[in-house]
Motif scaffolding. Structure first.
Motif, PDB file in Angstrom:
ATOM      1  N   ARG A 250       0.841  -1.200   0.000  1.00 23.90           N
ATOM      2  CA  ARG A 250       0.000   0.000   0.000  1.00 23.90           C
ATOM      3  C   ARG A 250       0.881   1.257   0.000  1.00 23.90           C
ATOM      4  O   ARG A 250       1.809   1.384   0.798  1.00 23.90           O
ATOM      5  CB  ARG A 250      -0.909  -0.016   1.231  1.00 23.90           C
TER       6      ARG A 250
ATOM      7  N   VAL B 296      -0.279  12.020  -0.815  1.00 21.81           N
ATOM      8  CA  VAL B 296      -1.148  13.189  -0.577  1.00 21.81           C
ATOM      9  C   VAL B 296      -0.416  14.404  -1.134  1.00 21.81           C
ATOM     10  O   VAL B 296       0.701  14.709  -0.706  1.00 21.81           O
ATOM     11  CB  VAL B 296      -1.442  13.371   0.930  1.00 21.81           C
TER      12      VAL B 296
ATOM     13  N   GLN C 251      -0.826  18.572  -2.885  1.00 17.02           N
ATOM     14  CA  GLN C 251      -1.666  19.767  -2.948  1.00 17.02           C
ATOM     15  C   GLN C 251      -2.299  19.849  -4.347  1.00 17.02           C
ATOM     16  O   GLN C 251      -1.623  19.584  -5.350  1.00 17.02           O
ATOM     17  CB  GLN C 251      -0.842  21.026  -2.670  1.00 17.02           C
TER      18      GLN C 251
ATOM     19  N   ALA D 279      -5.682  14.425  -3.415  1.00 19.96           N
ATOM     20  CA  ALA D 279      -5.294  15.833  -3.572  1.00 19.96           C
ATOM     21  C   ALA D 279      -5.961  16.672  -2.485  1.00 19.96           C
ATOM     22  O   ALA D 279      -7.173  16.569  -2.265  1.00 19.96           O
ATOM     23  CB  ALA D 279      -5.702  16.341  -4.943  1.00 19.96           C
ATOM     24  N   VAL D 280      -5.161  17.470  -1.815  1.00 20.20           N
ATOM     25  CA  VAL D 280      -5.704  18.401  -0.827  1.00 20.20           C
ATOM     26  C   VAL D 280      -6.333  19.558  -1.619  1.00 20.20           C
ATOM     27  O   VAL D 280      -5.650  20.175  -2.448  1.00 20.20           O
ATOM     28  CB  VAL D 280      -4.592  18.963   0.086  1.00 20.20           C
ATOM     29  N   PRO D 281      -7.621  19.832  -1.414  1.00 18.83           N
ATOM     30  CA  PRO D 281      -8.250  20.894  -2.206  1.00 18.83           C
ATOM     31  C   PRO D 281      -7.548  22.243  -2.031  1.00 18.83           C
ATOM     32  O   PRO D 281      -6.845  22.473  -1.033  1.00 18.83           O
ATOM     33  CB  PRO D 281      -9.675  20.954  -1.636  1.00 18.83           C
TER      34      PRO D 281
ATOM     35  N   SER E 188      -6.711  24.492   1.283  1.00 19.38           N
ATOM     36  CA  SER E 188      -7.032  23.552   2.353  1.00 19.38           C
ATOM     37  C   SER E 188      -5.811  22.866   2.954  1.00 19.38           C
ATOM     38  O   SER E 188      -5.956  21.997   3.806  1.00 19.38           O
ATOM     39  CB  SER E 188      -7.999  22.482   1.819  1.00 19.38           C
ATOM     40  N   GLY E 189      -4.627  23.220   2.492  1.00 22.35           N
ATOM     41  CA  GLY E 189      -3.419  22.613   3.037  1.00 22.35           C
ATOM     42  C   GLY E 189      -2.544  23.662   3.702  1.00 22.35           C
ATOM     43  O   GLY E 189      -2.304  24.733   3.127  1.00 22.35           O
ATOM     44  N   PHE E 190      -2.088  23.346   4.910  1.00 26.01           N
ATOM     45  CA  PHE E 190      -1.281  24.313   5.676  1.00 26.01           C
ATOM     46  C   PHE E 190      -0.066  23.611   6.280  1.00 26.01           C
ATOM     47  O   PHE E 190      -0.178  22.497   6.796  1.00 26.01           O
ATOM     48  CB  PHE E 190      -2.114  24.931   6.807  1.00 26.01           C
TER      49      PHE E 190
ATOM     50  N   PHE F 162      -4.131  19.402   6.932  1.00 25.31           N
ATOM     51  CA  PHE F 162      -4.784  19.300   5.625  1.00 25.31           C
ATOM     52  C   PHE F 162      -6.286  19.057   5.837  1.00 25.31           C
ATOM     53  O   PHE F 162      -6.670  18.224   6.657  1.00 25.31           O
ATOM     54  CB  PHE F 162      -4.219  18.125   4.812  1.00 25.31           C
ATOM     55  N   PHE F 163      -7.104  19.764   5.056  1.00 24.07           N
ATOM     56  CA  PHE F 163      -8.565  19.656   5.182  1.00 24.07           C
ATOM     57  C   PHE F 163      -9.163  18.955   3.955  1.00 24.07           C
ATOM     58  O   PHE F 163      -8.748  19.215   2.821  1.00 24.07           O
ATOM     59  CB  PHE F 163      -9.192  21.054   5.296  1.00 24.07           C
ATOM     60  N   PHE F 164     -10.142  18.117   4.213  1.00 24.49           N
ATOM     61  CA  PHE F 164     -10.871  17.435   3.143  1.00 24.49           C
ATOM     62  C   PHE F 164     -12.363  17.520   3.434  1.00 24.49           C
ATOM     63  O   PHE F 164     -12.768  17.786   4.566  1.00 24.49           O
ATOM     64  CB  PHE F 164     -10.453  15.957   3.061  1.00 24.49           C
TER      65      PHE F 164
ATOM     66  N   GLN G  86     -11.756   7.898   2.906  1.00 25.91           N
ATOM     67  CA  GLN G  86     -10.700   7.175   3.632  1.00 25.91           C
ATOM     68  C   GLN G  86     -10.582   7.609   5.093  1.00 25.91           C
ATOM     69  O   GLN G  86      -9.918   6.950   5.877  1.00 25.91           O
ATOM     70  CB  GLN G  86      -9.353   7.290   2.900  1.00 25.91           C
ATOM     71  N   TRP G  87     -11.202   8.745   5.459  1.00 29.40           N
ATOM     72  CA  TRP G  87     -11.234   9.163   6.861  1.00 29.40           C
ATOM     73  C   TRP G  87     -12.708   9.302   7.241  1.00 29.40           C
ATOM     74  O   TRP G  87     -13.260  10.409   7.270  1.00 29.40           O
ATOM     75  CB  TRP G  87     -10.471  10.478   7.049  1.00 29.40           C
TER      76      TRP G  87
END
Lengths: 106, 137
Positions: A3, A7, A9, A43-45, A48-50, B43-45, B50-51
């Motif tokens: 697996r 992840v 951006q 993909a982090v929208p 939405s990523g920090f 990170f925001f979704f 999957q979560w």
């Protein structure tokens, strides 16, 4: 199958680059673990990523091995993984977080 | 690392709230653990399968370096829940928080194996020196 979760951006890894990375991650997996990888992309929208509370350019690539990995081997594999990622994407070494997990205890 | 994933129902957290929650979670993690902010990813979704939200409005899943105490993890989880509740106006009992340990030795960031808890300052100094040397050559 091993697996592998990636992840990234949104918009940072073009489809072409993603396809090339998937192929390279598979090759890496076969060399490292003797099996191809099941690569899952998320993909982090946008907005939405920090990282450090500022807009992030970081990507995460995380493998889960099926057998415990010796630490010396893990370090070498992680270095290969970071080289693979930075070489394909052109991102800086500070923008990639690489993880090789041992299998989860049953 | 740490990596905090916040998954929420579609539209439950505005972009403005995401920014404030990321600030809060970063501050909380650093205050509780002493880790530098540069390590903290949030990170925001929305409705990411999957979560799983399991019927709740928001889930905060934190993967942090192993070695923190249960009390520290509870403090992070409780304060982060409060931050999401306050910034996104989601009822506290509609927010699930989960913190899991990942050995630092399993993670490479900036090309170096992550430091064990408490060894961050030395790691950062060595890392910055290495980056400066590479930049100069």
């Amino acid at each position: 199958m091993i697996r592998c979760m990636c992840v990234v951006q949104a918009g940072q890894t073009p489809d072409k680059s993603q396809a090339a990375l998937t192929e390279k991650l598979n090759t890496f997996s076969e060399k490292a673990f003797g099996q191809p990888a099941s690569v899952h992309w998320t993909a982090v929208p946008a907005a939405s990523g920090f990282t450090a509370a500022k807009p992030s350019t970081s990507s995460i690539v995380s493998f889960t091995a099926e057998q415990p990995v010796a630490q010396e081997t893990r370090v070498s594999l992680l270095q290969d993984l970071c080289d693979l990622w930075t070489g394909e994407t052109g991102c800086s070494i500070n923008e990639i977080v690489a993880v090789i997990n041992d299998p989860q205890p049953q | 690392m740490p990596l905090y994933i916040c998954n929420a129902a579609k539209g439950a957290i505005s972009n403005a709230a995401k920014s404030k929650i990321a600030e809060d979670v970063t501050r909380i993690h650093c205050d509780v653990t002493g880790a530098p902010a540069t390590f903290v990813h949030v990170f925001f979704f929305e409705d990411a399968p999957q979560w799983s939200l399991n019927g709740k409005r928001a889930l905060l899943f934190g993967s942090i370096r192993a070695g923190r105490t249960e009390a520290q993890k509870k403090q992070i989880a409780d304060q982060a829940r409060h931050a999401i509740h306050t910034q996104a106006d989601i009822a506290a009992d509609d927010i699930v928080t989960m913190i899991v340990d990942t050995p630092a030795s399993w993670v490479m960031e900036g090309g170096d194996i992550m430091p064990e808890p408490g060894e961050e300052a030395a790691w950062l100094a060595a890392h910055e020196a290495k980056m400066a040397q590479q930049h100069a050559s």
